[in-house]
Design a protein around this motif. Structure first.
Motif, PDB file in Angstrom:
ATOM      1  N   ILE A  33       4.985   7.749   5.079  1.00 53.24           N
ATOM      2  CA  ILE A  33       4.375   8.738   5.023  1.00 53.24           C
ATOM      3  C   ILE A  33       3.454   8.773   4.404  1.00 53.24           C
ATOM      4  O   ILE A  33       3.062   9.520   5.030  1.00 53.24           O
ATOM      5  CB  ILE A  33       5.398  10.488   4.487  1.00 53.24           C
ATOM      6  N   SER A  34       3.618   8.609   3.437  1.00 54.68           N
ATOM      7  CA  SER A  34       2.320   8.198   2.434  1.00 54.68           C
ATOM      8  C   SER A  34       1.057   7.546   3.495  1.00 54.68           C
ATOM      9  O   SER A  34       0.278   7.416   2.874  1.00 54.68           O
ATOM     10  CB  SER A  34       2.591   7.797   0.893  1.00 54.68           C
ATOM     11  N   MET A  35       1.746   6.197   3.818  1.00 52.90           N
ATOM     12  CA  MET A  35       0.454   5.912   4.711  1.00 52.90           C
ATOM     13  C   MET A  35      -0.387   6.442   5.906  1.00 52.90           C
ATOM     14  O   MET A  35      -1.071   6.464   6.355  1.00 52.90           O
ATOM     15  CB  MET A  35       1.806   4.181   5.617  1.00 52.90           C
ATOM     16  N   LYS A  76      10.394   0.478  -9.655  1.00 54.24           N
ATOM     17  CA  LYS A  76      10.340   1.765  -8.158  1.00 54.24           C
ATOM     18  C   LYS A  76      10.061   3.580  -8.626  1.00 54.24           C
ATOM     19  O   LYS A  76      10.680   3.445 -10.108  1.00 54.24           O
ATOM     20  CB  LYS A  76      12.230   1.605  -7.663  1.00 54.24           C
ATOM     21  N   TYR A  77       9.149   3.039  -7.775  1.00 60.67           N
ATOM     22  CA  TYR A  77       8.695   4.636  -7.883  1.00 60.67           C
ATOM     23  C   TYR A  77       9.312   6.035  -7.878  1.00 60.67           C
ATOM     24  O   TYR A  77       8.924   6.760  -9.179  1.00 60.67           O
ATOM     25  CB  TYR A  77       8.013   4.914  -6.095  1.00 60.67           C
ATOM     26  N   GLU A  78      10.793   6.000  -7.522  1.00 61.52           N
ATOM     27  CA  GLU A  78      11.638   6.935  -7.944  1.00 61.52           C
ATOM     28  C   GLU A  78      11.962   6.482  -8.912  1.00 61.52           C
ATOM     29  O   GLU A  78      12.991   7.823  -9.606  1.00 61.52           O
ATOM     30  CB  GLU A  78      12.625   6.975  -6.618  1.00 61.52           C
ATOM     31  N   PRO A 115       0.950  -1.183  -0.447  1.00 62.02           N
ATOM     32  CA  PRO A 115       0.046  -0.140  -0.469  1.00 62.02           C
ATOM     33  C   PRO A 115       1.132   1.142   0.408  1.00 62.02           C
ATOM     34  O   PRO A 115       2.406   1.176   0.658  1.00 62.02           O
ATOM     35  CB  PRO A 115      -0.640   0.271   1.411  1.00 62.02           C
ATOM     36  N   LYS A 116       0.872   2.730  -0.884  1.00 60.69           N
ATOM     37  CA  LYS A 116       1.488   3.591  -0.878  1.00 60.69           C
ATOM     38  C   LYS A 116       2.359   3.668  -1.524  1.00 60.69           C
ATOM     39  O   LYS A 116       3.080   4.392  -1.264  1.00 60.69           O
ATOM     40  CB  LYS A 116       1.385   4.335   0.192  1.00 60.69           C
ATOM     41  N   CYS A 117       2.676   2.979  -2.930  1.00 63.92           N
ATOM     42  CA  CYS A 117       4.238   2.166  -3.229  1.00 63.92           C
ATOM     43  C   CYS A 117       3.964   4.267  -4.735  1.00 63.92           C
ATOM     44  O   CYS A 117       4.320   3.518  -5.571  1.00 63.92           O
ATOM     45  CB  CYS A 117       4.384   1.196  -3.263  1.00 63.92           C
ATOM     46  N   GLY A 118       2.625   3.279  -5.280  1.00 61.30           N
ATOM     47  CA  GLY A 118       2.105   4.458  -6.236  1.00 61.30           C
ATOM     48  C   GLY A 118       1.236   3.458  -7.293  1.00 61.30           C
ATOM     49  O   GLY A 118       0.939   3.649  -8.433  1.00 61.30           O
ATOM     50  N   THR A 119       0.826   2.320  -6.850  1.00 62.78           N
ATOM     51  CA  THR A 119      -0.616   1.583  -6.863  1.00 62.78           C
ATOM     52  C   THR A 119      -1.396   2.565  -7.926  1.00 62.78           C
ATOM     53  O   THR A 119      -1.732   2.137  -9.209  1.00 62.78           O
ATOM     54  CB  THR A 119      -1.470   0.885  -6.731  1.00 62.78           C
ATOM     55  N   THR A 120      -1.861   3.507  -7.900  1.00 62.33           N
ATOM     56  CA  THR A 120      -3.140   3.993  -8.364  1.00 62.33           C
ATOM     57  C   THR A 120      -2.556   4.813 -10.165  1.00 62.33           C
ATOM     58  O   THR A 120      -2.361   4.893 -11.385  1.00 62.33           O
ATOM     59  CB  THR A 120      -3.384   5.231  -7.535  1.00 62.33           C
ATOM     60  N   TRP A 121      -1.099   5.458  -9.859  1.00 65.28           N
ATOM     61  CA  TRP A 121      -0.503   5.670 -10.569  1.00 65.28           C
ATOM     62  C   TRP A 121      -0.055   4.654 -12.067  1.00 65.28           C
ATOM     63  O   TRP A 121       0.005   4.764 -13.144  1.00 65.28           O
ATOM     64  CB  TRP A 121       0.904   6.494 -10.550  1.00 65.28           C
ATOM     65  N   PHE A 172      -5.373  10.345  -4.151  1.00 67.63           N
ATOM     66  CA  PHE A 172      -3.348  11.665  -4.784  1.00 67.63           C
ATOM     67  C   PHE A 172      -3.740  12.597  -3.623  1.00 67.63           C
ATOM     68  O   PHE A 172      -4.040  13.380  -2.923  1.00 67.63           O
ATOM     69  CB  PHE A 172      -4.583  12.139  -5.920  1.00 67.63           C
ATOM     70  N   ARG A 173      -2.338  12.713  -2.916  1.00 62.90           N
ATOM     71  CA  ARG A 173      -1.725  13.616  -2.023  1.00 62.90           C
ATOM     72  C   ARG A 173      -0.740  14.299  -2.766  1.00 62.90           C
ATOM     73  O   ARG A 173      -1.373  15.945  -3.028  1.00 62.90           O
ATOM     74  CB  ARG A 173      -1.464  13.082  -1.540  1.00 62.90           C
ATOM     75  N   LYS A 174       0.291  14.058  -2.612  1.00 61.07           N
ATOM     76  CA  LYS A 174       1.511  15.504  -3.655  1.00 61.07           C
ATOM     77  C   LYS A 174       1.589  14.628  -4.271  1.00 61.07           C
ATOM     78  O   LYS A 174       2.454  15.398  -5.258  1.00 61.07           O
ATOM     79  CB  LYS A 174       2.456  15.144  -2.431  1.00 61.07           C
ATOM     80  N   GLY A 175       2.103  13.174  -4.156  1.00 59.88           N
ATOM     81  CA  GLY A 175       2.950  12.632  -5.661  1.00 59.88           C
ATOM     82  C   GLY A 175       5.056  12.954  -6.050  1.00 59.88           C
ATOM     83  O   GLY A 175       4.649  13.357  -6.809  1.00 59.88           O
ATOM     84  N   GLU A 176       5.254  13.205  -4.757  1.00 58.12           N
ATOM     85  CA  GLU A 176       7.122  13.569  -4.791  1.00 58.12           C
ATOM     86  C   GLU A 176       7.558  12.825  -4.011  1.00 58.12           C
ATOM     87  O   GLU A 176       7.159  11.875  -3.713  1.00 58.12           O
ATOM     88  CB  GLU A 176       6.679  15.132  -4.204  1.00 58.12           C
TER      89      GLU A 176
HETATM   90  P1  A3P Z   1       2.054  10.254  -1.674  1.00 61.75           P
HETATM   91  O1  A3P Z   1       0.828  10.340  -0.161  1.00 61.75           O
HETATM   92  O2  A3P Z   1       3.134  10.462  -1.356  1.00 61.75           O
HETATM   93  O3  A3P Z   1       1.366  12.037  -2.100  1.00 61.75           O
HETATM   94  P2  A3P Z   1      -0.895   4.229  -3.615  1.00 61.75           P
HETATM   95  O4  A3P Z   1      -1.965   4.423  -5.144  1.00 61.75           O
HETATM   96  O5  A3P Z   1      -0.695   2.727  -3.979  1.00 61.75           O
HETATM   97  O6  A3P Z   1      -2.340   4.561  -2.766  1.00 61.75           O
HETATM   98  O7  A3P Z   1      -0.350   5.496  -3.511  1.00 61.75           O
HETATM   99  C1  A3P Z   1      -0.179   5.929  -3.294  1.00 61.75           C
HETATM  100  C2  A3P Z   1       0.576   7.260  -3.774  1.00 61.75           C
HETATM  101  O8  A3P Z   1       1.446   7.634  -4.100  1.00 61.75           O
HETATM  102  C3  A3P Z   1       0.340   9.159  -3.434  1.00 61.75           C
HETATM  103  O9  A3P Z   1       2.458   9.332  -2.148  1.00 61.75           O
HETATM  104  C4  A3P Z   1      -0.205   9.860  -4.147  1.00 61.75           C
HETATM  105  O10 A3P Z   1       0.023  11.123  -3.892  1.00 61.75           O
HETATM  106  C5  A3P Z   1       0.811   9.334  -5.224  1.00 61.75           C
HETATM  107  N1  A3P Z   1       0.376   9.125  -6.692  1.00 61.75           N
HETATM  108  C6  A3P Z   1      -1.140   8.998  -7.009  1.00 61.75           C
HETATM  109  N2  A3P Z   1      -0.928   8.958  -8.414  1.00 61.75           N
HETATM  110  C7  A3P Z   1      -0.372   9.330  -8.636  1.00 61.75           C
HETATM  111  C8  A3P Z   1       0.322   9.792 -10.186  1.00 61.75           C
HETATM  112  N3  A3P Z   1      -0.320   9.741 -10.967  1.00 61.75           N
HETATM  113  N4  A3P Z   1       1.359  10.142 -10.182  1.00 61.75           N
HETATM  114  C9  A3P Z   1       2.933  10.128  -8.965  1.00 61.75           C
HETATM  115  N5  A3P Z   1       2.323   9.992  -8.422  1.00 61.75           N
HETATM  116  C10 A3P Z   1       0.731   9.531  -7.283  1.00 61.75           C
END
Ligand code: A3P
Length: 333
Positions: free
Chosen positions: A174-176, A232-234, A77-83, A298-302
């Motif tokens: 921190i995202s979690m 990797k997300y980075e 969870p929170k590794c960029g799944t949505t993206w 969608f929080r910051k995505g940084e």
């Molecule tokens: P942050 O909380 O650091 O902003 P998941 O999709 O696994 O739940 O992960 C959510 C994290 O991915 C959040 O990170 C979110 O902002 C970021 N995220 C969501 N959509 C993104 C996108 N299109 N590009 C980059 N990061 C994205």
């Protein structure tokens, strides 16, 4: 109804009561309007799962039949799944939406990526012990947070492909923390950051220990690179077009010369960018059937946002644990 009656079955009760338990980051199940029950974390097959999810995990393990053409996105969870769900969906369906008229009707503009690429255990098997997946056209795009060692047998045994995405553990943490604070009932207030850090560093987080989750897929990917793609997300943030081409190659759908010339890669990245997706009406005001608000994804995505919340000492604690746990694996964050 997202929490089926058999959650309370004697079988499930027996399994639950036999498993080690810890306080969950979120004291209740997902905020689906139907049933919100108390939650604890349970250690099942070496990983921590919310108690309300276990039945779904077991059902998925017992019933999911992988097809050789399936592509499964796996993350913690929170590794960029949505993206990555958005990118995989766009990659897979790019022929259908290649002209500018079709682009305007792209499903990603009106639906959240979690609706287009559903989770097995957090969606399909939570709804139904043996869901009917025949409506999915081949190749199926699905997602899971399950650790490698807990995947349904057929996933490991078939020729289906796994795309694994991980993220720097401090940013993930921190995202979690932000995300789980959104899920907590208002009267409970925020989970204090030091308490969350302590849980994370003891491995007590959804589908954690985080390091074991990553290590399982890292090993699988080095042993079977044609089956498991490790990302990797980075690296995605640093050079998205290289990574998207890598993904397309892995999926067996490399970009053609013409696609490369006409900007298909850039188009996909623009559509799936944080700014574009997070500004869409569906992602500003929509909800998933599980009651989660789309905007929470969608929080910051940084990269590196953790420094805005954690002291140097807190960061060093995560670094120390990761260094110890990843030692000898060749994996670094
Ligand atoms: P942050 O909380 O650091 O902003 P998941 O999709 O696994 O739940 O992960 C959510 C994290 O991915 C959040 O990170 C979110 O902002 C970021 N995220 C969501 N959509 C993104 C996108 N299109 N590009 C980059 N990061 C994205």
């Amino acid at each position: 109804n997202y929490l089926r009656d058999d959650v309370k079955s004697p079988e499930c009760e027996d399994l639950l009561s036999s498993l080690p338990s810890e306080e969950d980051w979120v004291p209740t199940s997902l905020p689906s309007e139907v049933d919100c029950v108390p939650s604890s974390l349970r250690l099942y097959q070496g990983f921590w799962f919310p108690s309300w999810l276990l039945n779904s995990v077991v059902a998925c393990q017992n019933h999911f039949q992988a097809h050789p053409s399936d592509i499964l996105l796996v993350t913690s969870p929170k590794c960029g799944t949505t993206w990555l769900k958005a990118i995989l969906f766009a990659l897979m369906n790019r022929a259908k939406y290649s002209d500018s008229y079709s682009q305007k009707r792209h499903p990603l503009l009106t639906q959240n990526p979690h609706d287009l690429v559903p989770f097995l255990e957090f969606r399909l098997y939570l709804q139904n012990k043996n869901p009917d997946l025949t409506a999915f056209t081949s190749p199926r795009l699905l997602a899971t947070h399950l650790p490698y060692s807990s995947l349904p047998r057929s996933v490991r045994d078939s020729n289906c492909k796994l795309v694994y995405l991980c993220r720097n553990p401090k940013d993930t943490f921190i995202s979690m923390w932000h995300y789980f604070n959104k899920l907590r009932p208002e009267e409970k207030g925020q989970l204090p950051l030091p308490e969350a850090l302590d849980k994370f560093c003891r491995g007590v987080s959804w589908c954690g220990p985080y390091w074991d989750h990553v290590l399982g897929y890292h090993k699988a990917s080095s042993e079977m690179p044609e089956k498991v793609l490790f990302m990797k997300y980075e690296e995605m943030k640093a050079d998205p077009s290289v990574q998207v081409r890598r993904l397309a190659d892995f999926m067996g759908r490399p970009f053609s010369e013409e696609e490369l010339r006409n900007g298909t890669v850039e188009g996909i990245l623009r559509m799936c960018s944080f700014d574009n997706l997070s500004a869409l009406e569906v992602n500003r005001s929509g909800k998933l059937p599980t009651g989660l608000e789309n905007k929470w994804f969608f929080r910051k995505g940084e990269v590196g946002d953790c420094v805005n919340y954690m002291s140097a000492e807190m960061g060093e604690r995560i670094d120390g644990v990761m260094e110890e746990k990843l030692h000898g694996s060749g994996l670094k964050f």
